[in-house]
Design a protein around this motif. Structure first.
Motif, mmCIF file in Angstrom:
data_model
loop_
_atom_site.group_PDB
_atom_site.id
_atom_site.type_symbol
_atom_site.label_atom_id
_atom_site.label_comp_id
_atom_site.label_asym_id
_atom_site.label_seq_id
_atom_site.Cartn_x
_atom_site.Cartn_y
_atom_site.Cartn_z
ATOM 1 N N UNK A 61 0.842 -1.197 0.000
ATOM 2 C CA UNK A 61 0.000 0.000 0.000
ATOM 3 C C UNK A 61 0.876 1.244 0.000
ATOM 4 N N UNK A 62 0.511 2.209 -0.852
ATOM 5 C CA UNK A 62 1.194 3.492 -0.935
ATOM 6 C C UNK A 62 0.192 4.608 -0.661
ATOM 7 N N UNK A 63 0.672 5.778 -0.241
ATOM 8 C CA UNK A 63 -0.239 6.924 -0.162
ATOM 9 C C UNK A 63 -0.901 7.147 -1.517
ATOM 10 N N UNK A 64 -2.159 7.592 -1.487
ATOM 11 C CA UNK A 64 -2.891 7.721 -2.743
ATOM 12 C C UNK A 64 -2.194 8.658 -3.729
ATOM 13 N N UNK A 65 -1.513 9.681 -3.197
ATOM 14 C CA UNK A 65 -0.877 10.653 -4.088
ATOM 15 C C UNK A 65 0.568 10.290 -4.438
ATOM 16 N N UNK A 66 0.995 9.057 -4.136
ATOM 17 C CA UNK A 66 2.357 8.637 -4.499
ATOM 18 C C UNK A 66 2.480 8.646 -6.027
ATOM 19 N N UNK A 67 3.600 9.136 -6.557
ATOM 20 C CA UNK A 67 3.718 9.308 -8.015
ATOM 21 C C UNK A 67 3.969 8.018 -8.793
ATOM 22 N N UNK A 68 4.072 6.872 -8.128
ATOM 23 C CA UNK A 68 4.425 5.638 -8.829
ATOM 24 C C UNK A 68 3.414 5.302 -9.917
ATOM 25 N N UNK A 69 3.926 4.987 -11.091
ATOM 26 C CA UNK A 69 3.106 4.511 -12.199
ATOM 27 C C UNK A 69 3.643 3.180 -12.688
ATOM 28 N N UNK A 70 3.037 2.623 -13.736
ATOM 29 C CA UNK A 70 3.496 1.341 -14.258
ATOM 30 C C UNK A 70 4.965 1.418 -14.671
ATOM 31 N N UNK A 71 5.689 0.330 -14.335
ATOM 32 C CA UNK A 71 7.121 0.174 -14.602
ATOM 33 C C UNK A 71 7.995 1.027 -13.702
ATOM 34 N N UNK A 72 7.387 1.759 -12.755
ATOM 35 C CA UNK A 72 8.195 2.478 -11.765
ATOM 36 C C UNK A 72 8.850 1.464 -10.825
ATOM 37 N N UNK A 73 10.101 1.730 -10.449
ATOM 38 C CA UNK A 73 10.780 0.847 -9.508
ATOM 39 C C UNK A 73 10.595 1.387 -8.091
ATOM 40 N N UNK A 74 10.238 0.480 -7.171
ATOM 41 C CA UNK A 74 10.003 0.848 -5.775
ATOM 42 C C UNK A 74 10.762 -0.126 -4.888
ATOM 43 N N UNK A 75 11.404 0.407 -3.849
ATOM 44 C CA UNK A 75 12.078 -0.421 -2.856
ATOM 45 C C UNK A 75 11.364 -0.263 -1.518
ATOM 46 N N UNK A 76 11.191 -1.369 -0.821
ATOM 47 C CA UNK A 76 10.479 -1.332 0.470
ATOM 48 C C UNK A 76 11.032 -2.421 1.376
#
Length: 344
Positions: free
Chosen positions: A318-333
């Motif tokens: 789950x990310x904040x609704x306004x997180x800029x991530x879109x398809x093919x974005x890389x995210x580390x958690x």
């Protein structure tokens, strides 16, 4: 009224529907039997009701062995999913029915029966509708009548078999709050069957999670949700993701990469479980890295599905609704709360 299920087994044509099930139900509590279809929850409810007899084991009401007693002898109140109201009777007559058919020796006077039924209609917020027939009521109103009828006989135990399953989502939510209020006011020992996790978590004092005819875990909603004791419970109660990992010298690895969390007490292959909201975002390289495959809104957050490490693993976070991530974005958690289980 305490209810004790003691090493009960139930077979149908030699097929075991319940395997050596034991459960203590405390007087005045609302306990939910929760599990998928075929888990045995309805069979267990019917055994408590007296609608079925155990193949082995016993069922006690207080200190009394009730295993061979009928539904009437056990004095059970039962509410079904599909109301089971008498269509040719008014609402008042439906609620009064259980008292009117009692043996003469225990049957209240007609005036007392009417008074009791009217009080219950007031309790379930249906005053003024006593002359209507079931087909003149909404589904939610009919289920309230069914509950009032079950309460009219002053049952020792109240049993509810997916009572809101035929209703739409908003009506179910409203009736859940209402049922909890009714239970707190009346104090009946109540056993509630559902496959709806949200319903069970909101309503019950305790959950009994079942799978394949066995009890997986019993506990408060918080303890079952926060500390599941098996992969089944972790996966069934709430949302979760799973990854095959390896623990080496306390560090947890996915493939050839440490993921930034450790478990000194574990070693070797394991299954890592965590929930989508129990994560924290980190700098790339400091945790699990994945590429956004799908994204959708879930309430006030955005649920993102990640492809992890190119190895075919997918997890949800789950990310904040306004997180800029879109398809093919890389995210580390990194998971903040998680559990390791042995490999399957």
């Amino acid at each position: 009224m305490d209810v004790r299920v003691d090493h009960v087994r139930k077979e149908f044509d030699r097929f075991p529907a319940l395997h050596d099930v034991s459960l203590d139900i405390h007087s005045g509590e609302l306990i939910a039997l929760l599990g998928p279809s075929g888990s045995g929850k309805t069979t267990l409810l019917r055994l408590i009701a007296g609608l079925e007899r155990p193949t082995a084991g016993k069922i006690f009401f207080g200190d009394e062995d009730a295993s061979e007693k009928s539904v009437q002898e056990r004095n059970i109140g039962f509410v079904f999913q599909h109301y089971a109201l008498f269509r040719h009777m008014t609402i008042l007559e439906n609620v009064s029915f259980g008292l009117k058919v009692r043996p003469r020796s225990s049957r209240p006077a007609a005036g007392e029966i009417r008074k009791r039924a009217m009080e219950l209609l007031d309790l379930v917020q249906l005053s003024g509708l006593e002359k209507r027939y079931p087909n003149q009521l909404s589904g939610g109103q009919r289920q309230r009548v069914a509950l009032a009828r079950a309460l009219a006989i002053e049952p020792r135990v109240l049993l509810l078999d997916e009572p809101f399953g035929a209703l739409d989502a908003q009506v179910r939510r409203d009736l859940r709050k209402w049922l909890r209020e009714i239970h707190d006011r009346t104090g009946h020992t109540t056993v509630f069957v559902t496959h709806d996790q949200e319903e069970a978590l909101e309503l019950a004092d305790r959950l009994c999670v079942m799978s394949q005819g066995r009890i997986e875990q019993v506990g408060s909603p918080d303890s079952v949700y926060d500390t599941p004791t098996s992969p089944f419970v972790f996966g069934f109660i709430g949302e979760s993701s799973e990854l095959p990992v390896n623990v080496d010298k306390g560090d947890i690895w996915l493939g050839d990469r440490p993921i930034g969390i450790s478990s000194p007490e574990a070693s070797g292959a394991a299954r890592l479980f965590f929930r989508p909201h129990d994560i924290e975002l980190v700098d790339n390289g400091a945790g699990l890295a994945g590429v956004v495959a799908t994204s959708r809104r879930v309430g006030g957050t955005r649920r993102v599905e990640l492809d992890i490490g190119g190895a075919g693993h997918r997890v949800e976070i789950d990310l904040p609704f306004d997180h800029p991530a879109g398809e093919r974005t890389q995210i580390a958690f990194r998971p903040k709360r998680w559990t390791l289980f042995p490999p399957a």
